[in-house]
Design an enzyme around this catalytic site. Structure first.
Site, PDB file in Angstrom:
ATOM      1  CG  MET A 125     -22.572 -44.816  31.544  1.00 44.57           C
ATOM      2  SD  MET A 125     -22.835 -44.286  33.259  1.00 44.57           S
ATOM      3  CE  MET A 125     -24.433 -45.020  33.596  1.00 44.57           C
ATOM      4  NE  ARG A 126     -18.936 -52.847  28.091  1.00 46.23           N
ATOM      5  CZ  ARG A 126     -18.116 -52.073  27.410  1.00 46.23           C
ATOM      6  NH1 ARG A 126     -16.993 -51.663  27.962  1.00 46.23           N
ATOM      7  NH2 ARG A 126     -18.408 -51.708  26.177  1.00 46.23           N
ATOM      8  CB  ALA A 127     -19.126 -50.596  36.084  1.00 43.91           C
ATOM      9  CG  ASP A 131     -14.736 -52.354  30.348  1.00 47.44           C
ATOM     10  OD1 ASP A 131     -15.084 -52.287  31.547  1.00 47.44           O
ATOM     11  OD2 ASP A 131     -15.378 -51.803  29.431  1.00 47.44           O
ATOM     12  NE  ARG A 132     -15.855 -54.517  24.633  1.00 46.36           N
ATOM     13  CZ  ARG A 132     -16.870 -53.767  24.231  1.00 46.36           C
ATOM     14  NH1 ARG A 132     -18.093 -54.056  24.634  1.00 46.36           N
ATOM     15  NH2 ARG A 132     -16.666 -52.718  23.467  1.00 46.36           N
TER      16      ARG A 132
END
Length: 696
Positions: A274-276, A193-194
């Site tokens: 919410m990173r996407a 995810d990073r």
């Protein structure tokens, strides 16, 4: 060192674009490149550094502080506004898979500590990569303790070191670029995810394009400098365009309508967190700046979503990665955008040089991962097995073991079927007894490079154990003539820390695929249980292997690998039918483990045998299998026998097999609804109590 020019790489359009986007907007967060071996992943990443503009740093600062805006906690600071500044090229720092923790985050400078008694800090790779790119080749093979360090740095933008009497914190804002071959194992979800963007690459099947790749590579190897000079003009033009886009990206408009579209797309793909949304917005703005547009368009969002969402959408561990582009188009809607700078309402400009919708030619590169070849996502039903005359076999097999037929009367054609596995359940963790020394993982206790300190050693391997070193030197203080009470340290006083963590193991599955296993849907239950064990191995980063036996022999369906996805695919297509060569299956498993012991002596194995205990192939089949089981029991290796025998009348052959092997016996009736892991936990407790077997 002369890098292969970035502009000379052909056949990797999507990868080129993704790398350019992170140079335009480093806040996107990096790129993960997934692909088969030999697809120029490392080559193109190393060539990226030549496109990055130089940046100003405070002269003499080892942590690359920016003049006018230095890090207030910089260990080399504090820096003032009058400090001299200098310019240096952007850095691409490579993190080797086998790097130590001290080399990554930094450590105590032993030279100064032992020479002058000064507790000075020696910067690591994270400090070197500040304001640059940190490149990790084969990132999926990186040890878990190094992954944890990267997660902390990527999340906080800082590197904090609290160890060996050193307390240091410095800025570590970097772009993370990783390459990996999925066949060698997947990446931990937290680190996955990073990465802001992800790209799938595959070698082109176009003969003309492949020939051009070889031609350019041979020319570079023959004369690297001359080859690079031939692309110098193209490199300068591309670097200038990157610099212009970096300046323009801060002025690109992201309208409320575009923001709502991004939110709708991310919600439609059910991404977590919410990173996407944030990464998609930043990538869309970078794509617009790259193509000279003042505002984000539908096409910018589409390209950004294709790069930013595949590794973030919800999927099971064994599902193939990717993005449903038809669903993406529906979520984006059909309304055309305002015309782009070239009059194209969609602004379609996927290519690096900016030409919209170029006319394809034979030498043009196909987008990475889109070659015209069948893709096996595991959703297709396996083709039915066929007899020697070409006629399809029935999917149901008979229970030949209930009424074994003599070899002389056996039918010429054995019915073969393929059972579908059910939904795997989550297994509780099980471990091996004792204290291992294998690769770092998340399963059994072991002496590893990370973990809690349990002692010290004089071997000189590992990080410095400062208290133990000082204690040893203090023992000789009165005999070394120390002046003014100063402690004198000699090389023989050095002690390194012995730490205990967790290791990964080798889980070898030996599965009986004979006709008796196909009766009463037993094979479906067995496959479901084995898939559950594979899911557990996936989460704990074990190596897994698969041995199957049926008919007259055994085979290695999958050699031990870190790719549990490959094991799951092998299990899904596993056919059953024929006699039960139990002895051959046990012998094959023994050979596989012996071979793996030579390759990796420190990795401890666990053998899981799935069978009903019948042995019907060949003369004296049952006696031979018992002899081999007795020999296995004398090795002391830990094992589990899952008893697939069902029905009212049972022979108890699998239970006898488990007793001879010194293994834990698990009835098939306890496999469903997580009972298999209850039995494995029981096996662990039995091993520890010395009742169920001997430690490896």
């Amino acid at each position: 060192m002369t890098h292969y020019p970035f502009t000379a790489v052909v056949g990797a359009d999507d990868l080129s674009l993704a790398l350019i986007l992170i140079t335009v907007s480093p806040s996107i967060g990096g790129v993960l490149v997934r692909g088969e071996k030999g697809t120029a992943k490392s080559t193109i990443v190393r060539g990226l550094v030549d496109l990055l503009p130089p940046h100003a740093v405070v002269e003499g600062c080892r942590f690359a502080c920016e003049p006018g805006n230095p890090d207030p906690t910089c260990p080399d600071g504090p820096h003032g506004t009058t400090d001299a500044a200098t310019s240096r090229p952007a850095r691409l720092v490579e993190l080797p898979v086998g790097a130590t923790e001290d080399r990554v985050i930094g450590s105590l400078d032993l030279g100064k500590a032992l020479g002058s008694g000064e507790a000075a800090f020696q910067p690591g790779l994270l400090a070197d990569a500040h304001r640059g790119i940190l490149y990790v080749d084969e990132v999926n093979l990186l040890h878990d303790h190094l992954v944890d360090l990267l997660l902390d740095a990527a999340a906080m933008g800082r590197n904090t070191v609290e160890r060996d009497g050193v307390s240091i914190s410095h800025a570590a804002r970097l772009v993370l670029v990783g390459t990996m071959n999925p066949e060698e194992g997947e990446l931990r979800p937290q680190l996955l995810d990073r990465f802001g963007l992800t790209v799938e690459v595959a070698a082109s099947r176009d003969p003309l394009l492949r020939a051009e790749v070889v031609r350019r590579r041979l020319a570079f190897d023959a004369d690297p400098v001359g080859f690079a000079e031939g692309y110098a003009a193209a490199q300068r033009d591309l670097a200038d365009r990157v610099a212009a886009a970096r300046t323009a990206v801060g002025h690109v408009e992201l309208s409320d309508r575009s923001l709502a579209t991004i939110a709708r797309v991310c919600a439609g793909f059910e991404v977590d967190g919410m990173r996407a949304d944030i990464v998609t917005a930043r990538a869309a703005m970078a794509h617009a700046a790259w193509h000279g547009r003042p505002s984000v368009t539908r096409e910018d969002i589409r390209v950004a979503a294709i790069f930013a969402l595949p590794h973030r959408r919800r999927r099971n561990p064994f599902d193939a990665p990717g993005l449903d582009e038809d669903l993406l188009d529906r979520l984006l809607g059909d309304e055309p955008d305002d015309p782009g700078p070239d009059g194209d309402p969609e602004g379609r400009t996927h290519d690096v040089d900016g030409d919209a919708d170029p006319v394809p030619d034979p030498g043009a590169a196909a987008p990475a991962g889109t070659q015209d070849q069948p893709q096996d996502d595991g959703s297709r039903e396996p083709e039915p097995s066929r007899a020697a005359d070409g006629s399809p076999q029935t999917p149901e097999s008979r229970d030949e073991a209930a009424n074994p037929v003599p070899d002389s009367e056996a039918p010429a054609v054995v019915p073969v079927g393929v059972a579908a596995a059910g939904t795997p359940f989550r297994a509780r963790a099980f471990t091996l007894t004792g204290l291992g020394t294998g690769e770092s993982g998340r399963r059994s206790r072991a002496v590893t490079a990370t973990g809690h300190t349990i002692g010290s050693s004089t071997t000189g391997r590992g990080r410095l154990h400062l208290p133990a070193t000082i204690t040893e030197a203090a023992r000789h203080r009165g005999t070394r003539g120390a002046a003014y009470g100063r402690l004198v340290l000699l090389p023989g006083d050095l002690r390194t820390a012995v730490t205990q963590g967790q290791e990964s193991n080798l889980v070898l599955l030996a599965v009986d695929a004979s006709g008796s296993m196909g009766a009463r849907r037993r094979m479906e239950e067995v496959k479901t249980a084995v898939l559950s064990l594979l899911l557990d191995a996936y989460q704990r980063r074990d190596r897994v292997g698969l041995v199957t036996f049926r008919g007259q022999g055994a085979e290695v369906a999958l050699h031990p690998t870190s790719s549990v996805e490959a094991a799951a695919r092998s299990l899904t297509t596993l056919a059953h039918g024929g006699r039960t060569p139990l002895a051959e299956g046990l012998l094959m498993a023994t050979k596989v483990l012996a071979r793996e012991k030579l390759r990796d002596p420190k990795r401890r194995p666990l053998l899981v045998v799935v069978t009903d205990g019948r042995a019907t192939a060949g003369p004296d089949a049952l006696d031979r299998s018992r002899t081999i089981a007795d020999a296995w029991g004398r090795t002391g290796h830990q094992s589990v026998v899952i008893d697939a025998e069902t029905g009212t009348f049972r022979l108890g052959l699998a239970a006898d097999l488990a007793a001879r092997m010194g293994a834990t016996h698990v009835p098939l009736g306890e496999v469903a609804a997580g009972a298999i892991v209850e039995s494995v936990t029981t096996a662990r407790e039995a091993w520890r109590a010395g009742r169920g077997g001997r430690a490896a």
